[in-house]
Motif scaffolding. Structure first.
Motif, PDB file in Angstrom:
ATOM      1  N   GLU A   1       0.832  -1.205   0.000  1.00 35.49           N
ATOM      2  CA  GLU A   1       0.000   0.000   0.000  1.00 35.49           C
ATOM      3  C   GLU A   1       0.865   1.253   0.000  1.00 35.49           C
TER       4      GLU A   1
ATOM      5  N   THR B   1       2.331   2.517  -3.249  1.00 30.00           N
ATOM      6  CA  THR B   1       1.366   2.797  -4.323  1.00 30.00           C
ATOM      7  C   THR B   1       1.862   3.815  -5.352  1.00 30.00           C
ATOM      8  N   PRO B   2       2.477   4.939  -4.951  1.00 29.05           N
ATOM      9  CA  PRO B   2       2.951   5.869  -5.989  1.00 29.05           C
ATOM     10  C   PRO B   2       3.906   5.216  -6.992  1.00 29.05           C
TER      11      PRO B   2
ATOM     12  N   ARG C   1       3.829   1.979  -7.757  1.00 27.09           N
ATOM     13  CA  ARG C   1       2.993   1.077  -8.564  1.00 27.09           C
ATOM     14  C   ARG C   1       2.380   1.862  -9.713  1.00 27.09           C
ATOM     15  N   ALA C   2       1.885   3.064  -9.410  1.00 23.65           N
ATOM     16  CA  ALA C   2       1.269   3.897 -10.451  1.00 23.65           C
ATOM     17  C   ALA C   2       2.314   4.306 -11.492  1.00 23.65           C
ATOM     18  N   LEU C   3       3.505   4.623 -11.019  1.00 26.45           N
ATOM     19  CA  LEU C   3       4.610   4.993 -11.913  1.00 26.45           C
ATOM     20  C   LEU C   3       4.969   3.847 -12.845  1.00 26.45           C
TER      21      LEU C   3
ATOM     22  N   ALA D   1       2.973   1.369 -13.734  1.00 25.75           N
ATOM     23  CA  ALA D   1       1.854   1.178 -14.660  1.00 25.75           C
ATOM     24  C   ALA D   1       1.932   2.188 -15.805  1.00 25.75           C
ATOM     25  N   LYS D   2       2.314   3.408 -15.477  1.00 23.34           N
ATOM     26  CA  LYS D   2       2.381   4.478 -16.471  1.00 23.34           C
ATOM     27  C   LYS D   2       3.490   4.262 -17.488  1.00 23.34           C
ATOM     28  N   THR D   3       4.618   3.741 -17.037  1.00 22.50           N
ATOM     29  CA  THR D   3       5.814   3.692 -17.878  1.00 22.50           C
ATOM     30  C   THR D   3       6.078   2.314 -18.475  1.00 22.50           C
TER      31      THR D   3
ATOM     32  N   TYR E   1       2.895  10.911  -9.003  1.00 25.37           N
ATOM     33  CA  TYR E   1       1.987  10.372  -7.987  1.00 25.37           C
ATOM     34  C   TYR E   1       2.414  10.721  -6.563  1.00 25.37           C
TER      35      TYR E   1
ATOM     36  N   PHE F   1      -5.208   4.307 -10.328  1.00 21.39           N
ATOM     37  CA  PHE F   1      -5.285   4.438  -8.875  1.00 21.39           C
ATOM     38  C   PHE F   1      -6.034   5.719  -8.485  1.00 21.39           C
TER      39      PHE F   1
END
Lengths: 225, 225
Positions: free
Chosen positions: A123, A126-127, A129-131, A133-135, B66, B119
């Motif tokens: 958890e 998370t930032p 994880r988002a990074l 997913a984006k790249t 993020y 997210f």
């Protein structure tokens, strides 16, 4: 496979954890240790080349306020720019691996629902994880180092193994790659008969395992037919 | 109530969003605007006094990878130290409010399960949730500013209202406090008959609402008996 270890730690000279990790990869040609906090500034061309050369990127840091120290964010803000390392279609980072080596001073059990810290590492990260997913980066499970100061020598040795495997194995979570890593290491102790014997033993077990896995796989195909 | 707006933005002079927000709080004595990126260094005593004087702290930033830009993390790493702003029993931050003003260039709908960013803001802000849990800060729902550049004047006015309310109302989510805020504002337009009338109208509606709420509350007590 080339691995870039991006270390974010403002007081690395006082960190036994980081010193231990650094020593444990001495002599590994495929691993580059890159300590952000000692960089005066970031040259975009050099940074891009550094990222390009890596098949795997590791963010390595102590947990400060549930994130990396500020230097990792400075690097990301300055270097990981749109049209430089990523774009709408993916870009430079797509298909590379992203791993984490995260250390903290609490017991590992504190980081969960109902634990003292209430949130899990998954958890908290998370930032990132988002990074990813984006790249288009592929995430590897984080290697966590809880309370290094209290580790026994055996625990430190186990950590060293997991760390080297994370940095060098194509798929560090795969059991057969882990076994092969042990076999390769033991074979290098040329002078040690014990090492040779242990390596033979492991190799035999590995072969037996793979035969069994093949058998189970064949059986399953039969079931499906 | 005193509010400290901690602004993290490395290129604030080019940000229409931040300029708009800064102008919209001009003249509010209870609000302190504190821009981190222009600080040469952090004096621990001055920073502690600044935090101590605030009843509410707002982290205000554009979303970079993020998270806040690096300057917020630099401040947290340097100033939010154990035994200085928090300890095992709570400390300086306990009972204060923590709010967020987060801007980004995508549509708000991108930040959710199945959206382009995958997210939600609540997930992305997890490190700050953990920080609040650790220090005893009370979280306020984030004020998000999506695509400020495309906002109509009416949307900007609505944003200004929500921003001022977040910074000045003891409980910015409460409907009756929001209504009272409008009434107070309209009364200050002394020269405007229209303003007075609108204020009267709002006040009447507010009184009627409160009577209804009391009636419903009485009925519920009756049901429970």
């Amino acid at each position: 496979m080339q691995t870039l270890v991006v270390v974010s730690h403002p007081k690395i000279e006082t960190s036994n954890t980081q010193q231990f990790l650094k020593e444990s990869i001495a002599g590994l040609d495929s691993v580059t240790w890159y300590h952000l906090d000692v960089q005066a500034e970031f040259d975009l061309a050099a940074e891009t080349a550094r990222i390009q050369a890596a098949d795997r990127i590791i963010f390595q840091f102590p947990l400060y306020w549930y994130s990396a120290p500020a230097s990792l964010k400075q690097w990301l803000d300055a270097v990981w720019l749109k049209q430089v390392v990523y774009n709408e279609h993916g870009g430079l980072l797509t298909g590379k691996d992203l791993g984490f080596v995260v250390s903290f001073s609490q017991p590992a059990r504190d980081y969960q629902l109902g634990g003292r810290e209430q949130f899990s590492l998954s958890e908290i990260l998370t930032p990132y994880r988002a990074l990813a997913a984006k790249t288009g980066l592929r995430l590897l499970p984080p290697l966590t180092i809880a309370q290094f100061a209290y580790m026994t020598e055996a625990q430190q040795q186990a950590l060293l193994v997991r760390y080297q495997q994370l940095l060098t194995l194509p798929q560090p979570q795969k059991f057969n790659q882990q076994a092969q890593w042990f076999i390769d290491r033991l074979r290098t102790y040329q002078s040690s008969t014990l090492g040779e014997l242990a390596a033979d033993q492991l190799q035999d077990q590995q072969d037996a395992l793979e035969r069994l896995q093949q058998t189970i796989s064949d059986l399953k195909v039969g079931e499906a037919e």
